[in-house]
Write a protein that holds these residues in place. Structure first.
Motif, PDB file in Angstrom:
ATOM      1  N   GLY A   1       0.799  -1.213   0.000  1.00 24.47           N
ATOM      2  CA  GLY A   1       0.000   0.000   0.000  1.00 24.47           C
ATOM      3  C   GLY A   1       0.836   1.269   0.000  1.00 24.47           C
ATOM      4  N   SER A   2       0.161   2.394   0.044  1.00 24.68           N
ATOM      5  CA  SER A   2       0.810   3.688  -0.049  1.00 24.68           C
ATOM      6  C   SER A   2       0.662   4.481   1.241  1.00 24.68           C
ATOM      7  N   SER A   3       1.383   5.575   1.316  1.00 22.30           N
ATOM      8  CA  SER A   3       1.265   6.460   2.476  1.00 22.30           C
ATOM      9  C   SER A   3      -0.156   7.004   2.594  1.00 22.30           C
ATOM     10  N   GLN A   4      -0.773   7.289   1.445  1.00 22.88           N
ATOM     11  CA  GLN A   4      -2.144   7.792   1.487  1.00 22.88           C
ATOM     12  C   GLN A   4      -3.082   6.732   2.046  1.00 22.88           C
ATOM     13  N   ASP A   5      -2.829   5.457   1.705  1.00 26.90           N
ATOM     14  CA  ASP A   5      -3.621   4.369   2.286  1.00 26.90           C
ATOM     15  C   ASP A   5      -3.490   4.366   3.813  1.00 26.90           C
ATOM     16  N   GLU A   6      -2.276   4.598   4.286  1.00 28.37           N
ATOM     17  CA  GLU A   6      -2.045   4.623   5.728  1.00 28.37           C
ATOM     18  C   GLU A   6      -2.826   5.746   6.388  1.00 28.37           C
ATOM     19  N   ILE A   7      -2.720   6.932   5.812  1.00 33.41           N
ATOM     20  CA  ILE A   7      -3.432   8.092   6.363  1.00 33.41           C
ATOM     21  C   ILE A   7      -4.940   7.864   6.334  1.00 33.41           C
ATOM     22  N   ASN A   8      -5.440   7.290   5.226  1.00 32.42           N
ATOM     23  CA  ASN A   8      -6.873   7.000   5.123  1.00 32.42           C
ATOM     24  C   ASN A   8      -7.323   6.056   6.233  1.00 32.42           C
ATOM     25  N   ALA A   9      -6.493   5.052   6.521  1.00 25.82           N
ATOM     26  CA  ALA A   9      -6.836   4.082   7.564  1.00 25.82           C
ATOM     27  C   ALA A   9      -6.855   4.732   8.945  1.00 25.82           C
ATOM     28  N   VAL A  10      -5.929   5.637   9.182  1.00 24.45           N
ATOM     29  CA  VAL A  10      -5.885   6.333  10.474  1.00 24.45           C
ATOM     30  C   VAL A  10      -7.162   7.142  10.692  1.00 24.45           C
TER      31      VAL A  10
ATOM     32  N   LEU B   1      -2.752  13.798  13.748  1.00 24.38           N
ATOM     33  CA  LEU B   1      -2.936  12.355  13.713  1.00 24.38           C
ATOM     34  C   LEU B   1      -1.885  11.577  14.490  1.00 24.38           C
ATOM     35  N   PHE B   2      -0.788  12.243  14.895  1.00 24.18           N
ATOM     36  CA  PHE B   2       0.333  11.532  15.492  1.00 24.18           C
ATOM     37  C   PHE B   2       0.524  11.882  16.958  1.00 24.18           C
ATOM     38  N   ALA B   3       1.119  10.926  17.694  1.00 27.17           N
ATOM     39  CA  ALA B   3       1.428  11.139  19.108  1.00 27.17           C
ATOM     40  C   ALA B   3       2.891  11.538  19.255  1.00 27.17           C
ATOM     41  N   PRO B   4       3.198  12.591  19.975  1.00 32.24           N
ATOM     42  CA  PRO B   4       4.605  12.963  20.206  1.00 32.24           C
ATOM     43  C   PRO B   4       5.313  11.856  20.975  1.00 32.24           C
ATOM     44  N   TYR B   5       6.465  11.447  20.477  1.00 32.51           N
ATOM     45  CA  TYR B   5       7.239  10.429  21.185  1.00 32.51           C
ATOM     46  C   TYR B   5       8.704  10.542  20.797  1.00 32.51           C
ATOM     47  N   LYS B   6       9.559  10.688  21.806  1.00 34.03           N
ATOM     48  CA  LYS B   6      10.986  10.793  21.565  1.00 34.03           C
ATOM     49  C   LYS B   6      11.663   9.464  21.862  1.00 34.03           C
ATOM     50  N   VAL B   7      12.237   8.855  20.818  1.00 28.03           N
ATOM     51  CA  VAL B   7      13.024   7.633  21.022  1.00 28.03           C
ATOM     52  C   VAL B   7      14.298   8.023  21.758  1.00 28.03           C
TER      53      VAL B   7
ATOM     54  N   GLN C   1       8.356  18.789  17.757  1.00 28.42           N
ATOM     55  CA  GLN C   1       7.456  18.231  18.763  1.00 28.42           C
ATOM     56  C   GLN C   1       7.507  16.704  18.797  1.00 28.42           C
ATOM     57  N   ALA C   2       8.421  16.127  18.035  1.00 23.15           N
ATOM     58  CA  ALA C   2       8.635  14.669  17.994  1.00 23.15           C
ATOM     59  C   ALA C   2       7.410  13.894  17.523  1.00 23.15           C
ATOM     60  N   ARG C   3       6.596  14.516  16.658  1.00 17.95           N
ATOM     61  CA  ARG C   3       5.438  13.806  16.108  1.00 17.95           C
ATOM     62  C   ARG C   3       5.850  12.902  14.949  1.00 17.95           C
ATOM     63  N   TRP C   4       6.981  13.182  14.336  1.00 18.84           N
ATOM     64  CA  TRP C   4       7.560  12.335  13.291  1.00 18.84           C
ATOM     65  C   TRP C   4       9.048  12.604  13.237  1.00 18.84           C
ATOM     66  N   TYR C   5       9.778  11.662  12.684  1.00 22.85           N
ATOM     67  CA  TYR C   5      11.205  11.866  12.430  1.00 22.85           C
ATOM     68  C   TYR C   5      11.593  10.936  11.287  1.00 22.85           C
TER      69      TYR C   5
ATOM     70  N   VAL D   1       4.046   7.572  15.384  1.00 25.03           N
ATOM     71  CA  VAL D   1       3.155   6.757  16.203  1.00 25.03           C
ATOM     72  C   VAL D   1       1.766   7.350  16.081  1.00 25.03           C
ATOM     73  N   THR D   2       0.785   6.520  15.761  1.00 18.11           N
ATOM     74  CA  THR D   2      -0.585   7.009  15.623  1.00 18.11           C
ATOM     75  C   THR D   2      -1.114   7.482  16.978  1.00 18.11           C
ATOM     76  N   LYS D   3      -1.744   8.633  16.972  1.00 18.42           N
ATOM     77  CA  LYS D   3      -2.249   9.223  18.215  1.00 18.42           C
ATOM     78  C   LYS D   3      -3.191   8.275  18.946  1.00 18.42           C
ATOM     79  N   ASP D   4      -4.051   7.569  18.212  1.00 23.14           N
ATOM     80  CA  ASP D   4      -5.015   6.652  18.815  1.00 23.14           C
ATOM     81  C   ASP D   4      -4.621   5.195  18.583  1.00 23.14           C
ATOM     82  N   ALA D   5      -3.322   4.924  18.650  1.00 24.82           N
ATOM     83  CA  ALA D   5      -2.820   3.569  18.406  1.00 24.82           C
ATOM     84  C   ALA D   5      -3.492   2.562  19.338  1.00 24.82           C
TER      85      ALA D   5
END
Length: 384
Positions: free
Chosen positions: A100-109, A137-143, A157-161, A299-303
């Motif tokens: 699938g694609s990134s758009q598929d991922e976003i649609n699923a979220v 759509l994303f949860a802040p998380y610092k690895v 804000q560590a919502r993506w990296y 990380v999805t906010k509502d994972a």
């Protein structure tokens, strides 16, 4: 080894085979991973915030599952990453629609919010990571290694990296093509009629998006002006060189797409895959359209499995995880820091496709602008 059809991507400074069923069915998620002292994985912004790695591992093992999408096993060595994580922690990774694609991922979220079928984690083209963060759509998380990720390759804000990336390249079956092209200018030659393909549609596929951007840079465009890239593919279509067939291992092996514009790590994977199969796959990074991009993790906010989602990120950004991407010919985001620390797999790094010269990366505004221009002009460019 088999490589997928298309995925969405976009390397800033730093993924479409079948439509998903996005119905509203599915049980609600619990997001119940909580420590004895009341700390919730769903709101933890780091392992330390959750009580440390031991607590995170214990909570993730209790959840027992990680739900992901668009992670083909042979894309940038994801198979080894998935197996390594499961072996290390005993947590099963369910990968839905791997091609699938990134758009598929976003649609699923967005369509599965509150359901246990929602993706826990996302691997997105950077333009999709940017827009997803803007949508909340994303949860802040610092690895643990967050500080070692270059500033330009992560959200403050560590919502993506960024996780791994590569350069737009031209792959060619040297047994079917007498003179393999090494530049975008070469691709216009009459000898390549019906042979030039992309790995997907640039309005949905990051590798194809990158291909159009690279073509723009090779034809007088800039990071602010992607229109020359659309004009280039319109010309390729007009002279009969462009084929709308999405390049895959199967189409390459059948001779349907003997020339493929794709990420260098995927084309390098083709070269490994087809050894002994009668396909002499050559890979070159075009000097007239040097363009690179990263994918990004979130990380999805509502994972539905928030602890497992965070533990997956910790694994991906560990030395083990980063080196596994490197073994798949992808350049991991922590590559400079690991090289400095002496933890980089030097043998794997030495096998990367050669690239000369500096690369300039698009800003968020430039990516958004290019995405809009391509969305409006791609159909017209290659129609008819």
């Amino acid at each position: 080894m088999t490589l997928p059809l298309s995925r969405i991507a976009v390397l800033t400074g730093g993924l479409v085979v079948a439509a998903l069923s996005l119905s509203a069915c599915g049980a609600a998620t619990s997001q119940s991973a909580t420590t004895p002292d009341g700390k919730k994985a769903a709101t933890a912004t780091s392992a330390t915030d959750f009580g440390g790695m031991d607590a995170l591992v214990a909570a993730a093992k209790k959840e027992g599952t990680l739900h992901a999408m668009a992670l083909p096993r042979d894309w940038a060595n994801y198979g080894a990453l998935i197996d390594g994580f499961t072996k290390k922690y005993g947590i099963k990774i369910e990968v839905e629609n791997p091609d699938g694609s990134s758009q598929d991922e976003i649609n699923a979220v967005t369509s599965r919010k509150g359901q246990d079928r929602a993706p826990d984690v996302l691997d997105l083209g950077s333009s999709f990571a940017l827009s997803g963060a803007q949508q909340g759509l994303f949860a802040p998380y610092k690895v643990a290694s967050y500080d070692d990720i270059p500033a330009a390759q992560k959200d403050p804000q560590a919502r993506w990296y960024n996780d791994y990336g590569g350069y737009v390249s031209i792959g060619c079956d040297a047994k079917r093509v007498k003179h393999c092209p090494t530049t975008f200018k070469d691709l216009l030659k009459p000898e390549y009629k019906g042979q030039v393909a992309l790995n997907g549609n640039p309005t949905k596929s990051g590798s194809a998006f990158g291909g159009v951007y690279a073509a723009a840079l090779a034809n007088g465009g800039s990071l602010d002006d992607v229109q020359p890239g659309l004009d280039f593919f319109a010309e390729l279509k007009k002279n009969g060189n462009y084929t709308p067939v999405e390049s895959t291992p199967a189409t390459v092996e059948k001779g349907e797409t003997p020339i493929s514009i794709d990420w260098d790590y995927l084309n390098a994977g083709y070269a490994d895959e087809f050894k002994g199969k009668g396909v002499d796959w050559k890979v070159s990074v075009p000097s007239d359209g040097r363009y690179a991009q990263y994918y990004s993790q979130a990380v999805t906010k509502d994972a539905p499995h928030p602890a497992a989602a965070r533990l997956w990120q910790e694994y991906l950004y560990s030395v083990e995880g980063q080196n596994l991407w490197l073994k798949g010919y992808a350049r991991p985001a922590l590559m400079p820091a690991m090289e400095k620390a002496g933890t980089l797999d030097k043998d794997a790094a030495a096998k990367l496709p050669e690239v000369s010269g500096a690369v300039t990366f698009p800003t968020e505004a430039q990516q958004n602008k290019a995405k809009g221009v391509i969305a409006q002009g791609w159909g017209k460019a290659v129609s008819g």
